[in-house]
Design a protein around this motif. Structure first.
Motif, PDB file in Angstrom:
ATOM      1  N   VAL A 328       0.956  -1.199  -0.056  1.00  0.00           N
ATOM      2  CA  VAL A 328      -0.060  -0.065   0.097  1.00  0.00           C
ATOM      3  C   VAL A 328       0.950   1.245   0.017  1.00  0.00           C
ATOM      4  CG1 VAL A 328      -1.900   1.033   1.162  1.00  0.00           C
ATOM      5  CG2 VAL A 328      -1.787  -1.167   1.199  1.00  0.00           C
ATOM      6  N   GLU A 329       1.896   1.248   0.769  1.00  0.00           N
ATOM      7  CA  GLU A 329       2.817   2.364   0.876  1.00  0.00           C
ATOM      8  C   GLU A 329       3.444   2.718  -0.439  1.00  0.00           C
ATOM      9  OE1 GLU A 329       3.961   1.462   5.643  1.00  0.00           O
ATOM     10  OE2 GLU A 329       5.321   1.069   3.997  1.00  0.00           O
ATOM     11  N   ASP A 330       3.793   1.838  -1.239  1.00  0.00           N
ATOM     12  CA  ASP A 330       4.759   1.889  -2.517  1.00  0.00           C
ATOM     13  C   ASP A 330       3.669   2.616  -3.414  1.00  0.00           C
ATOM     14  OD1 ASP A 330       6.942   0.874  -1.543  1.00  0.00           O
ATOM     15  OD2 ASP A 330       6.727  -1.244  -2.508  1.00  0.00           O
ATOM     16  N   VAL A 331       2.219   2.085  -3.515  1.00  0.00           N
ATOM     17  CA  VAL A 331       1.222   2.721  -4.355  1.00  0.00           C
ATOM     18  C   VAL A 331       0.996   4.125  -3.966  1.00  0.00           C
ATOM     19  CG1 VAL A 331      -1.242   2.891  -5.133  1.00  0.00           C
ATOM     20  CG2 VAL A 331       0.117   0.584  -5.118  1.00  0.00           C
ATOM     21  N   VAL A 332       0.603   4.552  -2.640  1.00  0.00           N
ATOM     22  CA  VAL A 332       0.677   5.714  -2.135  1.00  0.00           C
ATOM     23  C   VAL A 332       1.742   6.714  -2.538  1.00  0.00           C
ATOM     24  CG1 VAL A 332       0.251   7.058  -0.098  1.00  0.00           C
ATOM     25  CG2 VAL A 332      -0.719   4.991  -0.068  1.00  0.00           C
ATOM     26  N   MET A 333       2.853   6.282  -2.180  1.00  0.00           N
ATOM     27  CA  MET A 333       4.052   7.200  -2.581  1.00  0.00           C
ATOM     28  C   MET A 333       4.481   7.250  -4.074  1.00  0.00           C
ATOM     29  SD  MET A 333       6.552   6.092   0.651  1.00  0.00           S
ATOM     30  CE  MET A 333       7.930   6.903   0.032  1.00  0.00           C
ATOM     31  N   PRO A 336       1.978  11.647  -7.254  1.00  0.00           N
ATOM     32  CA  PRO A 336       2.987  12.801  -7.359  1.00  0.00           C
ATOM     33  C   PRO A 336       2.798  13.614  -6.257  1.00  0.00           C
ATOM     34  CG  PRO A 336       2.110  12.248  -9.756  1.00  0.00           C
ATOM     35  CD  PRO A 336       1.401  11.138  -8.678  1.00  0.00           C
ATOM     36  N   GLY A 337       3.826  14.216  -5.630  1.00  0.00           N
ATOM     37  CA  GLY A 337       3.629  15.100  -4.410  1.00  0.00           C
ATOM     38  C   GLY A 337       3.820  14.527  -3.213  1.00  0.00           C
ATOM     39  N   ILE A 338       3.583  12.955  -3.082  1.00  0.00           N
ATOM     40  CA  ILE A 338       3.481  12.609  -1.794  1.00  0.00           C
ATOM     41  C   ILE A 338       5.143  11.889  -1.500  1.00  0.00           C
ATOM     42  CG2 ILE A 338       2.953  10.284  -0.400  1.00  0.00           C
ATOM     43  CD1 ILE A 338       0.313  10.879  -1.505  1.00  0.00           C
ATOM     44  N   GLY A 339       5.669  12.219  -0.363  1.00  0.00           N
ATOM     45  CA  GLY A 339       7.055  11.894  -0.061  1.00  0.00           C
ATOM     46  C   GLY A 339       7.500  10.640   0.756  1.00  0.00           C
ATOM     47  N   ASP A 340       6.315  10.588   1.803  1.00  0.00           N
ATOM     48  CA  ASP A 340       6.549   9.447   2.718  1.00  0.00           C
ATOM     49  C   ASP A 340       5.029   9.070   3.253  1.00  0.00           C
ATOM     50  OD1 ASP A 340       7.957   7.757   4.273  1.00  0.00           O
ATOM     51  OD2 ASP A 340       9.053   9.243   5.744  1.00  0.00           O
ATOM     52  N   ALA A 361       3.259  15.102   2.373  1.00  0.00           N
ATOM     53  CA  ALA A 361       3.422  15.640   0.881  1.00  0.00           C
ATOM     54  C   ALA A 361       3.844  17.072   0.898  1.00  0.00           C
ATOM     55  CB  ALA A 361       2.171  15.440   0.235  1.00  0.00           C
ATOM     56  N   GLU A 362       4.329  17.448  -0.331  1.00  0.00           N
ATOM     57  CA  GLU A 362       4.904  18.793  -0.390  1.00  0.00           C
ATOM     58  C   GLU A 362       3.746  19.807  -0.802  1.00  0.00           C
ATOM     59  OE1 GLU A 362       5.626  18.399  -5.274  1.00  0.00           O
ATOM     60  OE2 GLU A 362       7.257  17.690  -3.785  1.00  0.00           O
ATOM     61  N   ARG A 363       2.458  19.111  -0.896  1.00  0.00           N
ATOM     62  CA  ARG A 363       1.148  20.168  -1.044  1.00  0.00           C
ATOM     63  C   ARG A 363      -0.053  19.386  -0.405  1.00  0.00           C
ATOM     64  NH1 ARG A 363      -1.813  17.563  -4.992  1.00  0.00           N
ATOM     65  NH2 ARG A 363      -0.974  16.257  -6.192  1.00  0.00           N
ATOM     66  N   THR A 364      -1.073  20.077  -0.324  1.00  0.00           N
ATOM     67  CA  THR A 364      -2.173  19.464   0.432  1.00  0.00           C
ATOM     68  C   THR A 364      -2.804  18.504  -0.732  1.00  0.00           C
ATOM     69  OG1 THR A 364      -2.412  21.431   1.753  1.00  0.00           O
ATOM     70  CG2 THR A 364      -4.444  19.855   1.444  1.00  0.00           C
ATOM     71  N   ILE A 365      -2.755  17.232  -0.096  1.00  0.00           N
ATOM     72  CA  ILE A 365      -3.523  16.222  -0.964  1.00  0.00           C
ATOM     73  C   ILE A 365      -5.159  15.917  -0.687  1.00  0.00           C
ATOM     74  CG2 ILE A 365      -3.212  13.964  -1.922  1.00  0.00           C
ATOM     75  CD1 ILE A 365      -0.891  15.600  -2.914  1.00  0.00           C
ATOM     76  N   ASP A 366      -5.692  15.925  -1.744  1.00  0.00           N
ATOM     77  CA  ASP A 366      -7.241  15.817  -1.445  1.00  0.00           C
ATOM     78  C   ASP A 366      -7.528  14.087  -1.148  1.00  0.00           C
ATOM     79  OD1 ASP A 366     -10.144  16.730  -1.859  1.00  0.00           O
ATOM     80  OD2 ASP A 366      -9.968  14.690  -2.790  1.00  0.00           O
ATOM     81  N   ARG A 367      -8.033  13.850  -0.009  1.00  0.00           N
ATOM     82  CA  ARG A 367      -8.009  12.320   0.280  1.00  0.00           C
ATOM     83  C   ARG A 367      -8.940  11.696  -0.558  1.00  0.00           C
ATOM     84  NH1 ARG A 367      -7.154  15.768   4.631  1.00  0.00           N
ATOM     85  NH2 ARG A 367      -6.249  14.825   6.353  1.00  0.00           N
ATOM     86  N   ALA A 368     -10.201  12.132  -1.066  1.00  0.00           N
ATOM     87  CA  ALA A 368     -10.637  11.343  -2.090  1.00  0.00           C
ATOM     88  C   ALA A 368      -9.779  10.979  -3.219  1.00  0.00           C
ATOM     89  CB  ALA A 368     -12.081  12.029  -2.338  1.00  0.00           C
ATOM     90  N   MET A 388      -4.952  10.393   6.694  1.00  0.00           N
ATOM     91  CA  MET A 388      -4.392  11.549   7.306  1.00  0.00           C
ATOM     92  C   MET A 388      -2.992  12.005   6.863  1.00  0.00           C
ATOM     93  SD  MET A 388      -4.386  12.462  11.529  1.00  0.00           S
ATOM     94  CE  MET A 388      -6.243  12.138  11.488  1.00  0.00           C
ATOM     95  N   GLN A 389      -3.113  13.235   6.577  1.00  0.00           N
ATOM     96  CA  GLN A 389      -1.720  14.066   6.123  1.00  0.00           C
ATOM     97  C   GLN A 389      -1.262  14.685   7.182  1.00  0.00           C
ATOM     98  OE1 GLN A 389      -2.100  16.303   2.657  1.00  0.00           O
ATOM     99  NE2 GLN A 389      -0.155  17.334   2.758  1.00  0.00           N
ATOM    100  N   VAL A 390       0.139  14.464   7.458  1.00  0.00           N
ATOM    101  CA  VAL A 390       0.983  14.995   8.475  1.00  0.00           C
ATOM    102  C   VAL A 390       2.204  16.036   7.825  1.00  0.00           C
ATOM    103  CG1 VAL A 390       0.262  13.548  10.407  1.00  0.00           C
ATOM    104  CG2 VAL A 390       2.059  13.018   8.967  1.00  0.00           C
ATOM    105  N   GLU A 391       2.707  16.627   8.580  1.00  0.00           N
ATOM    106  CA  GLU A 391       3.948  17.584   8.228  1.00  0.00           C
ATOM    107  C   GLU A 391       4.978  16.310   7.982  1.00  0.00           C
ATOM    108  OE1 GLU A 391       7.029  21.182   9.592  1.00  0.00           O
ATOM    109  OE2 GLU A 391       4.924  20.897  10.612  1.00  0.00           O
ATOM    110  N   ARG A 392       5.294  15.688   8.750  1.00  0.00           N
ATOM    111  CA  ARG A 392       6.433  14.607   8.446  1.00  0.00           C
ATOM    112  C   ARG A 392       6.086  13.208   9.090  1.00  0.00           C
ATOM    113  NH1 ARG A 392       9.106  18.033  11.611  1.00  0.00           N
ATOM    114  NH2 ARG A 392      10.016  18.798   9.978  1.00  0.00           N
ATOM    115  N   ILE A 393       6.324  12.031   8.680  1.00  0.00           N
ATOM    116  CA  ILE A 393       6.196  10.794   9.332  1.00  0.00           C
ATOM    117  C   ILE A 393       7.134  10.655  10.434  1.00  0.00           C
ATOM    118  CG2 ILE A 393       6.226   8.189   8.877  1.00  0.00           C
ATOM    119  CD1 ILE A 393       4.068   9.871   7.408  1.00  0.00           C
ATOM    120  N   PRO A 394       6.665  10.157  11.561  1.00  0.00           N
ATOM    121  CA  PRO A 394       7.606  10.079  12.712  1.00  0.00           C
ATOM    122  C   PRO A 394       8.552   8.767  12.428  1.00  0.00           C
ATOM    123  CG  PRO A 394       5.395   9.239  13.310  1.00  0.00           C
ATOM    124  CD  PRO A 394       5.128   9.842  12.085  1.00  0.00           C
TER     125      PRO A 394
END
Length: 423
Positions: A328-333, A336-340, A361-368, A388-394
């Motif tokens: 799932v993570e590989d597909v999400v990343m 475009p724009g998603i970093g982690d 992500a480097e910009r706000t991503i629409d969840r839908a 959920m979008q966060v500033e950085r992954i812990p």
């Protein structure tokens, strides 16, 4: 001889420093003791390490950024007799003496449970070094650059001690400054960069078109597929190793073509009951009749390459169907724009468990939009139902992600209000 950043410390320096430390810490009289060591300067901690190993004492290396209270707590958990915290005057911790011979002590990462103390005798460390160097010969004519914590077994054993065994001068890059790392790479002949996935990915993205790192080594956690492609394109040679705290390095891949190809098992181990692509099993190895279970799910291919699928504790069971978080993570990343991203489990009344996602992500991503991206590329039970979008992954200091910790922090509301969408 060891170089730390731009300063060279020769054998005479470490011989003198180790002797001075050995006398101050009374290592000769306390050879059976356990020493927890935390120094801000790498050369000081390494001198203590060489002195303790020569004396046959046991040593628990602690990262230099460890606060005093945490250092004392870890020393207690590891049943250490002494804590040396940035000075050569030891603080007594526990009185109970250990009957074991000298050991390297390490606290496990705690990614799937509470951290525990792993003790490996010096004889086992030496055997690992001998086997590793004779089995993995590719870096023999390269210059090792160790850009990862030297208090961790990856940087200490596979970076410093392996280089010294090969007769090389390891160069420790004791900083996370990308500009400094790039400068050292460019001024080093045939550099062999031993580092974490996060640092390798950062350097690969900053490197100009047409420029490559001579060789890279990654370990500790599998690279997300987008990160892997970026790093592989910027590496003339790419290596990967796989192991665990209890066993040390288990397998090495000297020519990586896919992120989950962790390599061939070192001859000091035998792979117990290896799985197949159709029936993956827990990766377990045996040595001298002792079995070591990794809690990792994988299989051995016909060509001998060990393939990693997931931590057993990370597999998410959605209505009886297994979901491996990395898929799932590989597909999400790849969006475009998603970093982690990190995928973890949430309990669910109807499906038993469901897939939850935290991403940056480097910009706000629409969840839908993100869920639609996943729905077009994944089976329905893989699509995250909670996003959920966060500033950085812990991440932990070693670059690993603890899904258990992320799930607990998410459940405590640390990442803001939960937004749930039906899968």
């Amino acid at each position: 001889m060891i170089e730390i950043n731009d300063t060279v410390f020769n054998e005479a320096y470490f011989r003198e420093a180790a002797g001075r430390i050995g006398d101050a810490a009374q290592l000769g009289a306390r050879a059976g003791d356990r020493f927890a060591v935390c120094f801000s300067e790498a050369q000081d901690w390494l001198a203590f390490f060489f002195a303790a190993r020569a004396a046959g004492a046991s040593i628990l290396p602690l990262p230099p950024s460890t606060p005093y209270a945490a250092a004392r707590r870890q020393a207690e958990n590891a049943n250490c007799n002494w804590l040396f915290y940035n000075r050569l005057e030891g603080e007594p911790i526990v009185e109970e003496r250990n009957s074991q011979s000298g050991q390297l002590l390490q606290m496990s990462s705690g990614t799937t449970g509470e951290p525990k103390c792993i003790a490996r005798p010096w004889s086992d460390i030496e055997d690992e070094i001998d086997t590793y160097v004779s089995f993995f010969t590719e870096p023999q004519d390269m210059t090792p650059l160790v850009a990862c914590p030297t208090t961790h077994s990856y940087g200490l054993i596979c970076g410093i001690l392996m280089a010294l065994k090969r007769g090389q001068t390891p160069k420790i890059l004791d900083t996370g400054n990308p500009k400094f790392l790039l400068r050292k790479l460019r001024e080093t002949e045939r550099p062999y960069l031993i580092s974490s996935p996060a640092i390798l990915h950062t350097l690969a993205r900053l490197m100009p078109a047409g420029e490559q790192i001579h060789a890279t080594m990654t370990s500790g956690t599998l690279l997300p597929e987008p990160w892997f492609r970026t790093i592989r394109a910027k590496s003339k040679h790419m290596f990967q190793q796989y192991g665990c705290s209890e066993a040390g390095c288990i397998a090495i891949n000297a020519d990586v073509h896919a992120a989950n190809e962790v390599g061939r098992v070192l001859p000091r181990f035998s792979l117990r009951n290896p799985g197949t692509i159709d029936e993956p099993k827990e990766i377990a190895v045996e040595r001298h009749g002792i079995s070591i279970e990794t809690r990792d799910l994988g299989f051995r291919r016909d060509d001998g390459i060990l393939v990693f699928l997931s931590r057993l504790d990370d597999v998410i069971n959605v209505s009886g169907l297994n979901v491996y978080p990395k898929e799932v993570e590989d597909v999400v990343m790849s969006m475009p724009g998603i970093g982690d991203a990190v995928v973890f489990r949430k309990l669910d009344t109807f499906t038993g468990e469901r897939v939850a996602l935290l991403f940056s992500a480097e910009r706000t991503i629409d969840r839908a939009e993100l869920r639609q991206w996943c729905a077009e590329r994944l089976a329905a039970h893989h699509v995250p139902s909670e996003v959920m979008q966060v500033e950085r992954i812990p991440r932990q200091p070693n670059g690993k992600i603890s899904r258990r910790d992320v799930a607990a922090r998410h459940g405590a509301g640390e990442f803001g209000a939960v937004r749930t969408e039906a899968a």
